[in-house]
Design an enzyme around this catalytic site. Structure first.
Site, PDB file in Angstrom:
ATOM      1  N   HIS A  95      29.920  35.296  41.101  1.00  0.00           N
ATOM      2  CA  HIS A  95      30.024  35.247  42.566  1.00  0.00           C
ATOM      3  C   HIS A  95      28.721  34.863  43.257  1.00  0.00           C
ATOM      4  O   HIS A  95      28.294  35.490  44.214  1.00  0.00           O
ATOM      5  CB  HIS A  95      30.564  36.586  43.104  1.00  0.00           C
ATOM      6  CG  HIS A  95      31.922  36.914  42.605  1.00  0.00           C
ATOM      7  ND1 HIS A  95      33.037  36.196  42.960  1.00  0.00           N
ATOM      8  CD2 HIS A  95      32.347  37.860  41.724  1.00  0.00           C
ATOM      9  CE1 HIS A  95      34.097  36.687  42.338  1.00  0.00           C
ATOM     10  NE2 HIS A  95      33.694  37.688  41.570  1.00  0.00           N
ATOM     11  N   GLN A 126      36.709  43.175  36.589  1.00  0.00           N
ATOM     12  CA  GLN A 126      35.942  43.332  35.351  1.00  0.00           C
ATOM     13  C   GLN A 126      35.019  44.536  35.441  1.00  0.00           C
ATOM     14  O   GLN A 126      34.463  44.825  36.494  1.00  0.00           O
ATOM     15  CB  GLN A 126      35.138  42.061  35.092  1.00  0.00           C
ATOM     16  CG  GLN A 126      34.735  41.909  33.650  1.00  0.00           C
ATOM     17  CD  GLN A 126      34.306  40.488  33.315  1.00  0.00           C
ATOM     18  OE1 GLN A 126      34.659  39.553  34.013  1.00  0.00           O
ATOM     19  NE2 GLN A 126      33.551  40.337  32.250  1.00  0.00           N
ATOM     20  N   ARG A 152      38.783  30.752  33.116  1.00  0.00           N
ATOM     21  CA  ARG A 152      37.828  31.272  34.102  1.00  0.00           C
ATOM     22  C   ARG A 152      36.680  32.016  33.406  1.00  0.00           C
ATOM     23  O   ARG A 152      35.501  31.812  33.713  1.00  0.00           O
ATOM     24  CB  ARG A 152      38.569  32.201  35.069  1.00  0.00           C
ATOM     25  CG  ARG A 152      37.741  32.748  36.237  1.00  0.00           C
ATOM     26  CD  ARG A 152      38.671  33.563  37.130  1.00  0.00           C
ATOM     27  NE  ARG A 152      38.013  34.081  38.332  1.00  0.00           N
ATOM     28  CZ  ARG A 152      37.445  35.272  38.442  1.00  0.00           C
ATOM     29  NH1 ARG A 152      37.410  36.090  37.386  1.00  0.00           N
ATOM     30  NH2 ARG A 152      36.898  35.663  39.571  1.00  0.00           N
ATOM     31  N   GLN A 171      36.458  31.650  45.559  1.00  0.00           N
ATOM     32  CA  GLN A 171      36.157  33.020  45.108  1.00  0.00           C
ATOM     33  C   GLN A 171      35.152  33.029  43.955  1.00  0.00           C
ATOM     34  O   GLN A 171      34.392  33.977  43.798  1.00  0.00           O
ATOM     35  CB  GLN A 171      37.486  33.671  44.696  1.00  0.00           C
ATOM     36  CG  GLN A 171      37.438  35.124  44.314  1.00  0.00           C
ATOM     37  CD  GLN A 171      38.061  35.331  42.952  1.00  0.00           C
ATOM     38  OE1 GLN A 171      37.597  34.793  41.954  1.00  0.00           O
ATOM     39  NE2 GLN A 171      39.121  36.116  42.915  1.00  0.00           N
ATOM     40  N   SER A 179      38.181  40.454  42.454  1.00  0.00           N
ATOM     41  CA  SER A 179      37.727  39.331  41.645  1.00  0.00           C
ATOM     42  C   SER A 179      38.859  38.861  40.717  1.00  0.00           C
ATOM     43  O   SER A 179      39.876  38.375  41.195  1.00  0.00           O
ATOM     44  CB  SER A 179      36.453  39.701  40.889  1.00  0.00           C
ATOM     45  OG  SER A 179      35.874  38.564  40.290  1.00  0.00           O
ATOM     46  N   LEU A 180      38.730  39.032  39.383  1.00  0.00           N
ATOM     47  CA  LEU A 180      39.825  38.594  38.507  1.00  0.00           C
ATOM     48  C   LEU A 180      41.132  39.296  38.855  1.00  0.00           C
ATOM     49  O   LEU A 180      42.225  38.772  38.603  1.00  0.00           O
ATOM     50  CB  LEU A 180      39.479  38.846  37.034  1.00  0.00           C
ATOM     51  CG  LEU A 180      39.801  40.230  36.481  1.00  0.00           C
ATOM     52  CD1 LEU A 180      41.193  40.283  35.874  1.00  0.00           C
ATOM     53  CD2 LEU A 180      38.787  40.673  35.480  1.00  0.00           C
TER      54      LEU A 180
END
Length: 316
Positions: free
Chosen positions: A204, A11, A120, A253, A95-96
């Site tokens: 996170h 992102q 998510r 995660q 991440s994503l």
């Protein structure tokens, strides 16, 4: 010997117009965007191509949008004779981007990945009321000092290390007051810069536990195959292939550290990777790779021209 890892952006790389040139040039790309639209029951592709920017930036839209562009590129490469299993030793995503990597490697279908990322994004946004969480980039500190800053800034609140993006580029995440304290402490400890990031939620960190719980439930209901090449996982910075472990690490995660410096260090060290190809929107990971290992060759594959050059290099 040339050895590739395919990496997938996270992102922040989204931008209005993303994927539009791919859709114009390739039926395979158009098919991916249509599949994502149908899976989500929304015209996400219209938001990607035309905006508005504030709607695209919403976490629940940005996450599946970034995945859609990455998978469109994968499908175009396949149509040109480049199969991921033949050309990549590993996949990794920021991440994503880990979901994009797994979709590219066949663990999830595109439709399931789109729905998982929608869930998510919504769950991460809902986990913390707007205005209660923040993130900050601390530039120019080593990891030991960053952990000291986070511990001192917490004062009974949440201040966690969220992203280890590159040497001297670390992000902390938590409650607003704790993150504001971290910015001041970092400056006092010699950070070159310390600044709050324009994000809608504190990703996170432990405040994201409700989102992790939501993802545990969503991932339990989805079919998962072993990836055709190993995934170097964000929370481990080592490769995994077992679907049950992948599911567990994807849940971890949400609240865990994106260990990107260690991921690239592993890939270009024990992993034997010489070339990192970033498939998707933007060039963020390509820039980080150079900062992590100056000898690594980074390639950004975003436009039709990039795709042609990449295919020529792979099939030469």
């Amino acid at each position: 010997m040339t050895r590739y890892a395919f990496t997938f952006p996270g992102q922040g790389s989204q931008a209005v117009g993303m994927g539009k040139d791919l859709a114009a040039a390739y039926p395979e790309a158009r098919a991916v965007f249509q599949e994502v639209d149908e899976a989500l029951g929304q015209r996400l592709s219209a938001i990607m191509f035309e905006g508005p920017d504030d709607i695209l930036r919403l976490t629940e839209n940005a996450q599946p949008a970034l995945m859609a562009v990455s998978l469109a590129i994968i499908r175009v490469l396949e149509a040109k004779g480049v199969r991921l299993a033949d050309h990549a030793a590993f996949v990794a995503g920021h991440s994503l981007g880990e979901y994009s990597a797994l979709a590219a490697a066949g663990t999830f279908t595109i439709a399931d990945t789109a729905r998982l990322l929608k869930t998510r994004g919504q769950a991460m946004q809902k986990a913390v009321p707007v205005g209660h969480g923040a993130m900050a980039a601390l530039l120019g500190l080593d990891m030991a000092t960053t952990h000291e800053v986070a511990a001192e800034a917490a004062q009974g609140e949440v201040c966690d290390v969220a992203n280890d993006n590159a040497p001297g580029q670390v992000v902390v995440s938590g409650t607003v007051a704790a993150i504001e304290r971290a910015v001041e402490l970092a400056k006092a400890k010699g950070a070159k810069r310390a600044l709050l990031l324009p994000v809608s939620a504190p990703f996170h960190c432990s405040l994201m536990q409700p989102a992790a719980d939501a993802m545990a439930q969503a991932l339990a209901e989805v079919t998962m195959n072993a990836p055709v090449v190993p995934l170097v996982a964000n929370v481990l910075a080592t490769p995994i292939t077992d679907p049950a472990e992948i599911r567990q690490r994807l849940v971890e995660q949400v609240t865990g550290v994106v260990r990107w410096t260690e991921t690239v260090t592993w890939l270009t060290g024990p992993g034997g990777v010489t070339h990192l190809a970033e498939l998707g929107t933007g060039k963020v990971l390509t820039g980080l790779a150079k900062r992590i290992n100056a000898e690594a060759v980074g390639t950004s594959v975003t436009t039709p021209a990039d795709i042609d050059a990449f295919v020529a290099a792979l099939l030469a």
